[in-house]
Design an enzyme around this catalytic site. Structure first.
Site, PDB file in Angstrom:
ATOM      1  CD  GLN A 216      12.422  54.693  64.275  1.00 19.81           C
ATOM      2  OE1 GLN A 216      13.239  54.722  65.188  1.00 19.81           O
ATOM      3  NE2 GLN A 216      11.875  55.798  63.777  1.00 19.81           N
ATOM      4  N   GLY A 257      15.414  54.280  74.315  1.00 18.51           N
ATOM      5  CA  GLY A 257      14.866  54.696  73.035  1.00 18.51           C
ATOM      6  C   GLY A 257      15.882  54.653  71.903  1.00 18.51           C
ATOM      7  CG  HIS A 258      14.559  56.162  68.110  1.00 15.62           C
ATOM      8  ND1 HIS A 258      13.576  56.290  67.166  1.00 15.62           N
ATOM      9  CD2 HIS A 258      14.567  57.331  68.788  1.00 15.62           C
ATOM     10  CE1 HIS A 258      13.028  57.484  67.262  1.00 15.62           C
ATOM     11  NE2 HIS A 258      13.615  58.126  68.236  1.00 15.62           N
ATOM     12  CG  ASN A 259      18.672  57.443  66.736  1.00 19.84           C
ATOM     13  OD1 ASN A 259      18.880  56.418  66.102  1.00 19.84           O
ATOM     14  ND2 ASN A 259      17.883  58.401  66.298  1.00 19.84           N
ATOM     15  CB  SER A 277      18.660  61.300  70.110  1.00 17.30           C
ATOM     16  OG  SER A 277      18.165  60.753  68.905  1.00 17.30           O
TER      17      SER A 277
END
Length: 353
Positions: A216, A257-259, A277
């Site tokens: 990440q 969460g990521h993105n 995402s």
């Protein structure tokens, strides 16, 4: 409100001055010199307090209200007894929020734990390569990493971790126990106690010997005037950035969460989970404990009811609820039908007995 020593009442402001600050209309000029010191609900208001009403349901409580002023819209003015001074506002809720901030400015963001004043505690650890502008205050046991940058007027609470190369803007507050890693933070941002910003996201690829961790290497971008609640977690991006838009307010215990890309001026209530995402437009409102699937798009102005499960895209301006989430009117009709059938079955069973 009962005074308990945590937030002392204001020294006092004339009602005419408060009205001007709020952009509200003083209903009777003879009340201009009434002094306001605190905020209170209608049911417990006393002399020196200002309260507000939003509906006719407050009528009975107003009959015995002892407030020094009542905020309301023009349409509710007739409910207020003649002996109570009135401020009329187009948006009484927002005006009352502004009044609270005026009377209790220190309650708008986490306060310093110690009363030793501003400056950098000799019990904090600040890397020699970190760059601090003027009037930065850092409390004991905070750690400021290499090449970090902190803007003027920002306060860093006790035990805060600011990672290497993190940039924090001006007039921010990072409360005790929070950690900020791999992030660029704008101006006027508030991050409450224990929040975790910029840790790696949850990414693994199944392999013949188990789960293989996916690196990440993105960042978290937090724009101006964002507020992030206690123990909320915002993962850094995998290869893109996680972005929190200007003016967005995030409650306690939220997971992003990521993105993910969160638009401007969104409101996300506690225990919401947003998978990686997912993209939210501007002005999105999400009720508590809702869950959003990953890789979906939520349009501008969408409202999502509490405890909803969102599995797909939602067009701009829609209101959704339920599991799986669907247009709110469909959800309410289905819920009403289920309740009606359940009630009917109980009545039938009682007759058969």
């Amino acid at each position: 409100m009962e005074q308990n020593g945590f937030f002392l009442p204001h020294d006092g402001v004339k009602l005419s001055e408060l009205a001007q600050y709020l952009g509200a209309e003083l209903a009777d000029p003879k009340d201009a010199d009434v002094v306001i010191r605190s905020v209170s609900p209608v049911s417990r208001a006393k002399a020196g307090d200002i309260c507000y009403i939003m509906s006719k349901r407050s009528k009975d409580e107003l009959a015995t209200c002892a407030a020094s002023a009542v905020l309301c819209t023009a349409g509710l003015r007739s409910l207020v007894p003649d002996h109570l001074p009135v401020l009329i506002s187009k948006n009484a809720h927002a005006a009352f929020a502004m009044a609270g901030g005026y009377l209790y400015p220190k309650a708008l963001r986490p306060e310093a734990l110690l009363s030793e004043g501003s400056g950098i505690s000799d019990r904090a650890v600040v890397d020699k390569t970190a760059r601090l502008e003027g009037q930065v205050s850092i409390e004991p046991f905070a750690v400021i990493g290499a090449h970090a940058e902190i803007g003027e007027g920002t306060h860093i609470g006790a035990g805060v971790i600011i990672g290497p190369n993190v940039k924090i803007g001006r007039n921010c507050t990072i409360a005790a126990g929070a950690s900020v890693l791999c992030a660029l933070v704008g101006n006027g941002v508030i991050i409450h106690n224990g929040a975790r910003i910029g840790q790696d996201g949850f990414g693994y690829a199944p392999g013949p010997r188990g789960m293989i961790k996916i690196v990440q290497v993105g960042r978290v971008i937090i724009q101006d005037h964002v507020e992030i609640g206690a123990n909320t977690t915002i993962d850094r991006g995998a290869m893109d950035d996680t972005v929190i838009g200007e003016g967005t307010k995030i409650d306690n215990q939220v997971q992003i969460g990521h993105n993910c890309r969160i638009g401007r001026h969104c409101a996300i209530v506690s225990q919401v989970g947003i998978a990686g995402s997912t993209v939210l437009g501007d002005g999105v409102q999400i009720g508590g404990q809702a869950g959003l699937n990953g890789h979906i798009k939520i349009g501008d102005g969408v409202q999502i009811a509490a405890k909803s499960g969102v599995v797909g895209d939602i067009p701009a301006g829609e209101r959704y609820g339920g599991v799986p989430a669907r247009p709110i009117n469909d959800f309410l009709r289905e819920t009403a039908a289920i309740l009606a059938r359940s009630t009917g079955s109980k009545k039938t069973g009682e007759k058969n007995d």
